[in-house]
Design an enzyme around this catalytic site. Structure first.
Site, mmCIF file in Angstrom:
data_model
loop_
_atom_site.group_PDB
_atom_site.id
_atom_site.type_symbol
_atom_site.label_atom_id
_atom_site.label_comp_id
_atom_site.label_asym_id
_atom_site.label_seq_id
_atom_site.Cartn_x
_atom_site.Cartn_y
_atom_site.Cartn_z
ATOM 1 N N THR A 179 10.496 -11.115 -7.349
ATOM 2 C CA THR A 179 9.183 -10.674 -6.871
ATOM 3 C C THR A 179 8.154 -10.921 -7.961
ATOM 4 O O THR A 179 8.422 -10.690 -9.152
ATOM 5 C CB THR A 179 9.200 -9.190 -6.461
ATOM 6 O OG1 THR A 179 7.899 -8.794 -6.012
ATOM 7 C CG2 THR A 179 9.616 -8.282 -7.613
ATOM 8 N N HIS A 193 23.456 0.290 -11.243
ATOM 9 C CA HIS A 193 24.366 0.566 -12.348
ATOM 10 C C HIS A 193 25.784 0.892 -11.858
ATOM 11 O O HIS A 193 26.731 0.929 -12.653
ATOM 12 C CB HIS A 193 23.831 1.735 -13.186
ATOM 13 C CG HIS A 193 24.278 1.719 -14.611
ATOM 14 N ND1 HIS A 193 25.270 0.884 -15.090
ATOM 15 C CD2 HIS A 193 23.875 2.440 -15.687
ATOM 16 C CE1 HIS A 193 25.448 1.093 -16.378
ATOM 17 N NE2 HIS A 193 24.616 2.044 -16.776
#
Length: 410
Positions: free
Chosen positions: A321, A373
């Protein structure tokens, strides 16, 4: 013959759509293949074309949610095409005289105002002392005492104004979000709530890429039919290289399993008229600079023109992005689920940096990698972003095999 027009299926998993805008009015004559409505699904906005010519009767209103296969309008195919629409334009004239009716009553509302008391708005001595301490003007307090006098209690209860009304507009507007926008919001909240999202940052010296673009952009444009040599092809190349070095970033969670990919389908976030779109560049690892630029341009034009399809946005293993086009200096992009990573680009600003013990001015860009994560550890995330940085700061060697002209097909 009366033709029933039903909502076509925009995609395999879509069961309902929302009527975003009717492009015609009830009773209009429509031509075959004329766009009569825009319909929103949770993935895209599509135009609904008339299946036959005739007079249309609408069976749903704007904002209605209708099931795929439901009838939304009727078309009378036997109706003759009207010669013109001039008579309809004169209809409002008959109502013009009605506007004079209220004039006779207007003066009555303003007649005979009640006599004002000399005490109205005047504070008592105790009230004046309290108002002075609060720095409140007596004129802003309504008195409850005899004749409108401001009492001590009025002064005690008075609240200082947070601002003086200026007579400016204070209107509000309540607008329903499109189905696409609501789905985007739902996915973003889901990504925040259901992933262990972290963001790591780095900075890139854009001098090498600027030098390549300045040297070859005119020749690239002339050779490839007006196609521009932008930053996105360099970033896409750098990302596909880094994904191959750190494959965990190119994977996603599926319950208790990790799904890895040996291809790089890169989602490119673009801003369209209906909101954020994320079309996918398929097998970007196999595309040349020209191929990437051409595909991004094709998808961006389709998004801008409202022609993007569900298939164009389905899939994707990693997202890029670019908030820099809007002036963003730094951000923490949100993961595009079910992907595990997203790279945020930002604006390029000349800043002083240390080079070989000396201060130099270079065009610098902050980059941000948000990652899940649960599946990507710190070593992989930091290593991935460093690999992107290395490729962008040494593009000829790491992205172009040592030959810029050949890589750009010049």
């Amino acid at each position: 013959m009366i033709l029933e027009m039903k909502v076509p299926s925009p995609g395999e998993s879509i069961k309902e759509v929302e009527i975003a805008t009717w492009l015609v009015k009830d009773g209009d004559y429509v031509e075959k293949d004329q766009a009569i409505a825009e319909v929103d699904s949770d993935k895209a906005t599509l135009e609904l074309p008339a299946e036959m010519s005739g007079v249309i009767t609408l069976k749903a209103e704007e904002g209605d949610t209708v099931a795929v296969g439901a009838v939304v309008c009727l078309i009378d195919t036997d109706a003759a095409k009207p010669a013109g629409s001039a008579p309809a334009a004169e209809a409002p004239k008959a109502e013009a005289p009605k506007a004079e009716a209220p004039k006779a009553e207007a003066p009555k509302a303003a007649e005979a105002p009640a006599a004002a008391s000399y005490a109205a708005g005047t504070p008592s001595p105790a009230a004046r002392k309290i108002l002075d301490e609060k720095n409140i003007a007596p004129a802003s307090v309504s008195g409850t005492g005899k004749g409108g006098r401001i009492t001590k209690d009025d002064a005690v209860n008075a609240v200082p104004s947070m601002g003086t009304p200026t007579g400016g507009s204070r209107g509000t507007e309540r607008t329903k979000l499109s189905m696409l926008r609501r789905k985007v919001a739902e996915r973003l909240v889901s990504a925040k709530n259901e992933t262990a999202m972290l963001t790591t940052f780095n900075e890139v010296n854009m001098t090498p890429i600027n030098q390549i673009r300045n040297e070859y952009k005119d020749a690239f444009k002339a050779k490839h039919g007006g196609l521009g040599l932008g930053f996105m092809s360099f970033f896409t190349k750098a990302v596909t290289r880094a994904l191959q070095l750190y494959p965990d970033v190119n994977s996603m969670m599926d319950g208790d399993y990790k799904i890895g990919y040996d291809f790089c389908d890169i989602s490119i976030a673009v801003s369209g008229p209906k909101g954020l779109m994320v079309p996918v560049v398929r097998n970007a690892e196999n595309l040349t600079f020209r191929g990437i630029e051409a595909e991004i341009k094709r998808l961006a034009l389709r998004a801008r023109d409202g022609q993007i399809t569900v298939d164009d946005m389905t899939g994707g293993t990693f997202t890029i992005t670019n908030g820099g086009v809007f002036g963003s200096m730094l951000s923490t992009p949100i993961i595009n689920p079910p992907q595990s990573g997203i790279l945020g680009m930002h604006n390029i600003i000349e800043r002083p940096i240390a080079v070989n013990g000396k201060v130099e001015i270079h065009p610098m860009m902050y980059v941000a990698l948000s990652y899940d994560h649960r599946i990507i550890d710190g070593r992989e995330s930091v290593g991935f972003l460093v690999a992107v940085k290395e490729a962008l700061e040494n593009p000829v060697e790491l992205l172009m095999n040592g030959d810029a002209k050949r890589a750009l097909e010049l």
